[in-house]
Design a protein around this motif. Structure first.
Motif, mmCIF file in Angstrom:
data_model
loop_
_atom_site.group_PDB
_atom_site.id
_atom_site.type_symbol
_atom_site.label_atom_id
_atom_site.label_comp_id
_atom_site.label_asym_id
_atom_site.label_seq_id
_atom_site.Cartn_x
_atom_site.Cartn_y
_atom_site.Cartn_z
ATOM 1 N N MET A 157 -125.836 -5.124 89.054
ATOM 2 C CA MET A 157 -124.457 -5.338 89.486
ATOM 3 C C MET A 157 -123.446 -4.759 88.501
ATOM 4 O O MET A 157 -122.301 -5.203 88.459
ATOM 5 C CB MET A 157 -124.191 -6.846 89.661
ATOM 6 N N ASP A 158 -123.846 -3.768 87.733
ATOM 7 C CA ASP A 158 -122.928 -3.148 86.773
ATOM 8 C C ASP A 158 -122.041 -2.150 87.512
ATOM 9 O O ASP A 158 -122.031 -0.937 87.231
ATOM 10 C CB ASP A 158 -123.718 -2.453 85.663
ATOM 11 N N TYR A 159 -121.260 -2.680 88.442
ATOM 12 C CA TYR A 159 -120.471 -1.835 89.326
ATOM 13 C C TYR A 159 -119.418 -0.983 88.599
ATOM 14 O O TYR A 159 -119.188 0.170 89.001
ATOM 15 C CB TYR A 159 -119.825 -2.678 90.425
ATOM 16 N N PRO A 160 -118.760 -1.484 87.547
ATOM 17 C CA PRO A 160 -117.814 -0.620 86.835
ATOM 18 C C PRO A 160 -118.489 0.647 86.304
ATOM 19 O O PRO A 160 -117.950 1.751 86.445
ATOM 20 C CB PRO A 160 -117.311 -1.518 85.693
ATOM 21 N N LYS A 161 -119.666 0.512 85.742
ATOM 22 C CA LYS A 161 -120.378 1.672 85.206
ATOM 23 C C LYS A 161 -120.843 2.592 86.337
ATOM 24 O O LYS A 161 -120.697 3.828 86.251
ATOM 25 C CB LYS A 161 -121.585 1.206 84.394
ATOM 26 N N PHE A 162 -121.400 2.006 87.394
ATOM 27 C CA PHE A 162 -121.891 2.818 88.509
ATOM 28 C C PHE A 162 -120.754 3.646 89.121
ATOM 29 O O PHE A 162 -120.916 4.833 89.411
ATOM 30 C CB PHE A 162 -122.523 1.928 89.581
ATOM 31 N N ARG A 163 -119.607 3.010 89.295
ATOM 32 C CA ARG A 163 -118.464 3.715 89.883
ATOM 33 C C ARG A 163 -117.953 4.809 88.944
ATOM 34 O O ARG A 163 -117.567 5.899 89.395
ATOM 35 C CB ARG A 163 -117.346 2.725 90.199
#
Length: 417
Positions: free
Chosen positions: A376-382
């Protein structure tokens, strides 16, 4: 052949004379009907001219029996009628009965790659199967006639479509077993460009014995933030059965491709496989499949599924549809998107539930977010341009399964589905 073209030219000239100053709609309809009527005879002439064993000079030659290999002479000529994309054609060809083993055969059928009892050409079969897989068999019959002038019954379309489906089912099963044994692609490699992406989802479908999950897998490439060259599989299978099928398709698209070797040059090295991006809804089987078979990988939990879990907590804590529930869920979803799982896990730890049912929901969701925090590391993925939602596979659920199979009153047998 020239004679048939002359007949067509004469017929088209007659259309022009009979429709002087006619509308384009009239002219295009008349020309299409005239050309369609001429196509079967034109194809017959091309077949005769292009097939050696239909020439009189070759008809008396002895031919090898495909059953025993002995040479034998033609016993006579027999007609063959086949429905094609050009219409129904009939031609006569030499017919052989082997003197040694009694086997009946036609070298012309073999040259034309016609199955012994096939009534439809390969091209027309592909058309009917494509339509039968896309819409109801009755509608497939209608649209084939409307768009091409060809008449194939809905029952014939059903038989060909279901037969092809069974062939695909067997091929997928064989491929999944082979990949598990060899850890190599079972089919010719068709590598997905860019980053290899694997997504999974499931959709409910009504069978004769009730509703069941149909699992769907998507394998594609990711280039410049866009999903490209996707391929799909779908089946009513358990996770244990579907996983190997997804692996076989992923292997065909390059998931087991060795891109480098690690270790000393003088010793057997360790294979480095292509990096894979796995997008899932949180089902444990997909992560286990990735861990067992893929090398370097990035695992991402679908953001919208994670958001649904936060809504479940909000309803348990504050009730269905309350402002408190909306506010709490909205704040947590915003945190999850902008900061990842850590603040959400903290908020869940601080939350107080009233009643056994709400407490159980909170307990389960605390474990869910702790277990999947790294996914759920969405900031990094985005930031690095990776997708955080499995919209591509969810969309495929509609056009692969629901559009054709989720119709009013439809109930499917296992074979029919």
């Amino acid at each position: 052949m020239v004679a048939q073209l002359d007949i067509l030219g004469t017929a088209l000239a007659a259309v022009a004379r009979q429709n002087r100053d006619g509308s384009l709609a009239t002219l295009e309809s008349e020309v299409l009907e005239t050309v369609r009527a001429s196509l079967p005879r034109l194809l017959e002439e091309v077949v005769k001219c292009s097939t050696n064993n239909l020439q009189p000079a070759f008809a008396h030659w002895q031919q090898s029996c495909p059953n025993c290999g002995e040479r034998t002479e033609a016993q006579g000529w027999r007609p063959r009628t086949v429905a094609t994309i050009c219409g129904k054609i009939t031609f006569e060809r030499p017919w052989f009965v082997c003197d040694h083993c009694g086997h009946n055969f036609s070298t012309v059928d073999r040259s034309l790659q016609l199955e012994p009892r096939a009534r439809l050409s390969e091209g027309l079969q592909e058309w009917t199967i494509g339509l039968g897989a896309s819409t109801t068999f009755a509608e497939a019959e209608y649209w084939l006639k409307e768009l091409t002038g060809l008449k194939v019954s809905d029952e014939t379309i059903r038989q060909h479509t279901e037969r092809r489906g069974q062939e695909i089912e067997v091929a997928q099963q064989d491929a999944s077993e082979q990949v598990q044994k060899t850890q190599e692609p079972a089919a010719p490699l068709d590598p997905a460009p860019g980053t290899l992406v694997i997504e999974t989802d499931a959709v409910k479908l009504r069978y004769l014995d009730g509703w069941h999950d149909v699992k769907i897998g998507l394998v594609a490439g990711l280039q410049d933030g866009e999903m490209v060259a996707p391929s799909y599989i779908a089946a009513r299978k358990t996770a244990e059965e579907f996983g190997p099928r997804l692996l076989a398709e992923a292997a065909r698209r390059g998931a087991l491709e060795v891109v480098a070797w690690e270790g000393p040059v003088t010793q057997q090295g360790l294979a480095v496989l292509r990096e894979v991006l796995v997008l899932g809804d949180g089902a444990v089987w997909i992560w286990n499949l990735a861990a067992d078979h893929f090398g370097k990988r990035i695992e991402i939990l679908d953001f919208y599924h994670a958001s649904e879990h936060l809504w479940a907590v909000a309803r348990a804590l504050y009730g269905e549809g309350t402002e408190q529930a909306k506010t709490w869920a909205g704040d947590r979803i915003k945190e999850l998107l902008e900061k990842g799982a850590e603040p959400v896990i903290k908020a869940l730890a601080e939350a107080k539930a009233e009643g056994a049912e709400a407490s159980e929901v909170l307990r389960v969701e605390r474990g869910y977010f702790r277990t999947n925090a790294a996914r759920m590391d969405y900031p990094k993925f985005r930031e690095i341009g990776l997708p955080i939602g499995s919209g591509a596979v969810e969309s495929s659920a509609k056009h692969l399964v629901q559009q054709r199979m989720k119709r009013s009153g439809a109930r499917w047998s296992e074979y029919g589905a």
